[in-house]
Each structure stands twice: as structure tokens, then as C-alpha cells.
Design a protein around this motif. Sequence first.
Motif, PDB file in Angstrom:
ATOM      1  N   ARG A 133     -16.863 -10.738   1.031  1.00  0.00           N
ATOM      2  CA  ARG A 133     -18.526 -10.797   1.163  1.00  0.00           C
ATOM      3  C   ARG A 133     -18.688 -12.254   0.442  1.00  0.00           C
ATOM      4  NH1 ARG A 133     -20.720  -4.999  -0.731  1.00  0.00           N
ATOM      5  NH2 ARG A 133     -19.905  -3.806   1.220  1.00  0.00           N
ATOM      6  N   ARG A 134     -20.105 -12.723   0.988  1.00  0.00           N
ATOM      7  CA  ARG A 134     -20.464 -14.167   0.586  1.00  0.00           C
ATOM      8  C   ARG A 134     -19.810 -14.850  -1.154  1.00  0.00           C
ATOM      9  NH1 ARG A 134     -24.953 -17.087   3.405  1.00  0.00           N
ATOM     10  NH2 ARG A 134     -25.027 -15.727   5.095  1.00  0.00           N
ATOM     11  N   ALA A 135     -20.304 -14.205  -1.881  1.00  0.00           N
ATOM     12  CA  ALA A 135     -19.824 -14.321  -3.036  1.00  0.00           C
ATOM     13  C   ALA A 135     -19.313 -13.378  -4.048  1.00  0.00           C
ATOM     14  CB  ALA A 135     -20.995 -14.933  -3.902  1.00  0.00           C
ATOM     15  N   ARG A 136     -19.003 -12.268  -3.579  1.00  0.00           N
ATOM     16  CA  ARG A 136     -18.403 -10.832  -3.919  1.00  0.00           C
ATOM     17  C   ARG A 136     -17.161 -10.379  -3.258  1.00  0.00           C
ATOM     18  NH1 ARG A 136     -21.803  -9.786  -7.999  1.00  0.00           N
ATOM     19  NH2 ARG A 136     -20.966  -7.677  -8.319  1.00  0.00           N
ATOM     20  N   ILE A 137     -16.382  -9.481  -3.822  1.00  0.00           N
ATOM     21  CA  ILE A 137     -15.520  -8.669  -3.154  1.00  0.00           C
ATOM     22  C   ILE A 137     -15.896  -7.257  -3.378  1.00  0.00           C
ATOM     23  CG2 ILE A 137     -12.936  -8.031  -3.255  1.00  0.00           C
ATOM     24  CD1 ILE A 137     -13.443 -10.987  -2.743  1.00  0.00           C
ATOM     25  N   ALA A 138     -15.845  -6.617  -2.246  1.00  0.00           N
ATOM     26  CA  ALA A 138     -16.110  -5.345  -2.253  1.00  0.00           C
ATOM     27  C   ALA A 138     -14.784  -4.514  -2.224  1.00  0.00           C
ATOM     28  CB  ALA A 138     -16.790  -4.709  -1.048  1.00  0.00           C
ATOM     29  N   VAL A 139     -14.559  -3.336  -3.203  1.00  0.00           N
ATOM     30  CA  VAL A 139     -13.343  -2.715  -3.160  1.00  0.00           C
ATOM     31  C   VAL A 139     -13.632  -1.193  -2.746  1.00  0.00           C
ATOM     32  CG1 VAL A 139     -11.461  -2.067  -4.720  1.00  0.00           C
ATOM     33  CG2 VAL A 139     -12.338  -4.184  -5.009  1.00  0.00           C
ATOM     34  N   ARG A 140     -13.081  -0.287  -2.085  1.00  0.00           N
ATOM     35  CA  ARG A 140     -13.052   1.137  -1.859  1.00  0.00           C
ATOM     36  C   ARG A 140     -11.808   1.778  -1.730  1.00  0.00           C
ATOM     37  NH1 ARG A 140     -14.739   1.062   4.608  1.00  0.00           N
ATOM     38  NH2 ARG A 140     -12.685   0.787   5.504  1.00  0.00           N
ATOM     39  N   ASP A 141     -11.775   3.029  -1.965  1.00  0.00           N
ATOM     40  CA  ASP A 141     -10.631   3.750  -1.805  1.00  0.00           C
ATOM     41  C   ASP A 141     -10.023   4.024  -0.349  1.00  0.00           C
ATOM     42  OD1 ASP A 141      -8.531   5.825  -1.935  1.00  0.00           O
ATOM     43  OD2 ASP A 141      -9.905   7.163  -3.209  1.00  0.00           O
ATOM     44  N   SER A 142      -8.846   3.770   0.077  1.00  0.00           N
ATOM     45  CA  SER A 142      -8.507   3.903   1.563  1.00  0.00           C
ATOM     46  C   SER A 142      -8.533   5.319   1.961  1.00  0.00           C
ATOM     47  CB  SER A 142      -7.185   3.306   1.801  1.00  0.00           C
ATOM     48  OG  SER A 142      -6.194   3.744   0.880  1.00  0.00           O
ATOM     49  N   LYS A 143      -8.488   6.472   0.717  1.00  0.00           N
ATOM     50  CA  LYS A 143      -8.522   7.660   1.310  1.00  0.00           C
ATOM     51  C   LYS A 143      -9.935   8.288   1.499  1.00  0.00           C
ATOM     52  CE  LYS A 143      -4.890   8.466  -1.643  1.00  0.00           C
ATOM     53  NZ  LYS A 143      -4.299   9.104  -2.613  1.00  0.00           N
ATOM     54  N   ALA A 144     -10.853   7.412   1.087  1.00  0.00           N
ATOM     55  CA  ALA A 144     -12.280   8.064   0.978  1.00  0.00           C
ATOM     56  C   ALA A 144     -12.969   6.689   1.416  1.00  0.00           C
ATOM     57  CB  ALA A 144     -12.679   8.826  -0.141  1.00  0.00           C
ATOM     58  N   PRO A 145     -12.801   6.026   2.575  1.00  0.00           N
ATOM     59  CA  PRO A 145     -13.809   4.882   3.046  1.00  0.00           C
ATOM     60  C   PRO A 145     -15.213   5.349   2.988  1.00  0.00           C
ATOM     61  CG  PRO A 145     -12.248   5.731   4.808  1.00  0.00           C
ATOM     62  CD  PRO A 145     -12.070   6.483   3.709  1.00  0.00           C
ATOM     63  N   ALA A 146     -15.727   6.394   3.173  1.00  0.00           N
ATOM     64  CA  ALA A 146     -17.138   6.667   3.368  1.00  0.00           C
ATOM     65  C   ALA A 146     -17.713   6.745   1.834  1.00  0.00           C
ATOM     66  CB  ALA A 146     -17.493   7.804   4.295  1.00  0.00           C
ATOM     67  N   HIS A 147     -17.110   6.680   1.034  1.00  0.00           N
ATOM     68  CA  HIS A 147     -17.585   6.758  -0.471  1.00  0.00           C
ATOM     69  C   HIS A 147     -18.110   5.641  -0.889  1.00  0.00           C
ATOM     70  CE1 HIS A 147     -15.439  11.111  -1.221  1.00  0.00           C
ATOM     71  NE2 HIS A 147     -16.311  11.293  -0.163  1.00  0.00           N
TER      72      HIS A 147
ATOM     73  N   SER B  18       0.783  -1.245  -0.166  1.00  0.00           N
ATOM     74  CA  SER B  18       0.042  -0.034  -0.082  1.00  0.00           C
ATOM     75  C   SER B  18       0.675   1.387   0.012  1.00  0.00           C
ATOM     76  CB  SER B  18      -0.821   0.101   1.286  1.00  0.00           C
ATOM     77  OG  SER B  18      -0.048   0.063   2.385  1.00  0.00           O
ATOM     78  N   GLY B  19       2.079   1.240  -0.191  1.00  0.00           N
ATOM     79  CA  GLY B  19       2.955   2.327  -0.338  1.00  0.00           C
ATOM     80  C   GLY B  19       3.740   2.804   0.992  1.00  0.00           C
ATOM     81  N   GLY B  20       4.496   3.788   1.066  1.00  0.00           N
ATOM     82  CA  GLY B  20       5.168   4.085   2.220  1.00  0.00           C
ATOM     83  C   GLY B  20       4.423   4.981   2.989  1.00  0.00           C
ATOM     84  N   GLY B  21       5.030   5.750   3.834  1.00  0.00           N
ATOM     85  CA  GLY B  21       4.363   6.764   4.873  1.00  0.00           C
ATOM     86  C   GLY B  21       3.156   6.083   5.678  1.00  0.00           C
ATOM     87  N   GLN B  22       2.009   6.402   5.454  1.00  0.00           N
ATOM     88  CA  GLN B  22       0.785   5.988   6.199  1.00  0.00           C
ATOM     89  C   GLN B  22       0.034   4.875   5.770  1.00  0.00           C
ATOM     90  OE1 GLN B  22      -1.836   9.095   7.260  1.00  0.00           O
ATOM     91  NE2 GLN B  22      -0.451  10.485   8.240  1.00  0.00           N
ATOM     92  N   GLY B  23       0.610   4.448   4.513  1.00  0.00           N
ATOM     93  CA  GLY B  23       0.033   3.236   3.767  1.00  0.00           C
ATOM     94  C   GLY B  23      -1.322   3.425   3.268  1.00  0.00           C
ATOM     95  N   ASP B  24      -1.575   4.960   3.076  1.00  0.00           N
ATOM     96  CA  ASP B  24      -3.117   5.293   2.568  1.00  0.00           C
ATOM     97  C   ASP B  24      -3.102   5.530   1.089  1.00  0.00           C
ATOM     98  OD1 ASP B  24      -1.657   7.508   2.512  1.00  0.00           O
ATOM     99  OD2 ASP B  24      -3.001   8.635   3.604  1.00  0.00           O
ATOM    100  N   ALA B  25      -2.201   4.922   0.422  1.00  0.00           N
ATOM    101  CA  ALA B  25      -2.005   5.142  -1.187  1.00  0.00           C
ATOM    102  C   ALA B  25      -2.320   3.691  -1.895  1.00  0.00           C
ATOM    103  CB  ALA B  25      -0.990   5.612  -1.622  1.00  0.00           C
ATOM    104  N   CYS B  26      -3.614   3.442  -1.368  1.00  0.00           N
ATOM    105  CA  CYS B  26      -4.153   2.030  -1.808  1.00  0.00           C
ATOM    106  C   CYS B  26      -5.663   1.981  -1.983  1.00  0.00           C
ATOM    107  CB  CYS B  26      -3.748   0.901  -1.266  1.00  0.00           C
ATOM    108  SG  CYS B  26      -4.136   0.577   0.464  1.00  0.00           S
ATOM    109  N   VAL B  27      -6.076   0.732  -2.326  1.00  0.00           N
ATOM    110  CA  VAL B  27      -7.478   0.288  -2.200  1.00  0.00           C
ATOM    111  C   VAL B  27      -7.548  -0.454  -1.188  1.00  0.00           C
ATOM    112  CG1 VAL B  27      -8.008   0.954  -4.478  1.00  0.00           C
ATOM    113  CG2 VAL B  27      -7.352  -1.525  -3.777  1.00  0.00           C
ATOM    114  N   GLU B  28      -8.642  -0.740  -0.492  1.00  0.00           N
ATOM    115  CA  GLU B  28      -9.116  -1.928   0.538  1.00  0.00           C
ATOM    116  C   GLU B  28      -9.974  -2.801  -0.047  1.00  0.00           C
ATOM    117  OE1 GLU B  28      -8.524   0.792   4.514  1.00  0.00           O
ATOM    118  OE2 GLU B  28     -10.387   0.909   3.506  1.00  0.00           O
ATOM    119  N   ILE B  29      -9.910  -4.119   0.520  1.00  0.00           N
ATOM    120  CA  ILE B  29     -10.986  -4.861  -0.242  1.00  0.00           C
ATOM    121  C   ILE B  29     -11.926  -5.512   1.290  1.00  0.00           C
ATOM    122  CG2 ILE B  29      -9.789  -5.547  -2.305  1.00  0.00           C
ATOM    123  CD1 ILE B  29      -9.102  -8.202  -0.777  1.00  0.00           C
ATOM    124  N   ALA B  30     -13.048  -6.089   1.079  1.00  0.00           N
ATOM    125  CA  ALA B  30     -13.732  -6.652   2.000  1.00  0.00           C
ATOM    126  C   ALA B  30     -14.285  -8.030   1.464  1.00  0.00           C
ATOM    127  CB  ALA B  30     -14.880  -5.805   2.588  1.00  0.00           C
TER     128      ALA B  30
END
Length: 74
Positions: free
Chosen positions: A27-41, A13-25
Amino acid sequence: MTTPDAWFKSSYSGGGQGDACVEIALRRARIAVRDSKAPAHATLTFPAPAFTAFVGSLRDGGPGITGAGVAGST
């Protein structure tokens, strides 16, 4: 009742605070992806097999994967 998603960041996820990436979750049959810098979006969701194939292609340097892992990057 719904259970909150458990989000994971890549170890790449990169240097520093490690916030230059995406996050995944997972789920049952799916994978959710979001921007780590804007998790509420908004999140994107993909069928698990399609996401697995996508990540495998990135890992293997598949067609159209150049530079930092994005097609067309220099």
C-alpha cells in the motif's frame, strides 16, 4: 473509489499447494499482511520501513531468530 489490493505470496511458501504462508500487499506507506489460508479474515498493517527492517532481520538471522525463523521455535 478504492483499488483492490494485489496480494503476493513468498516463494518460500512451502510444498503442496503453497498455502502454508502469509501474503503481503503493498500500500502507499504501509504493508498489509494476511493469512493465505483465511484471506477473508483480518489483515495486519505495518509502516513500510518497519516491515522492511523485520524482513531484513529474518533474512540475516537476527536476534531471537531460531529454527524456522520464529523466536523460540525448536
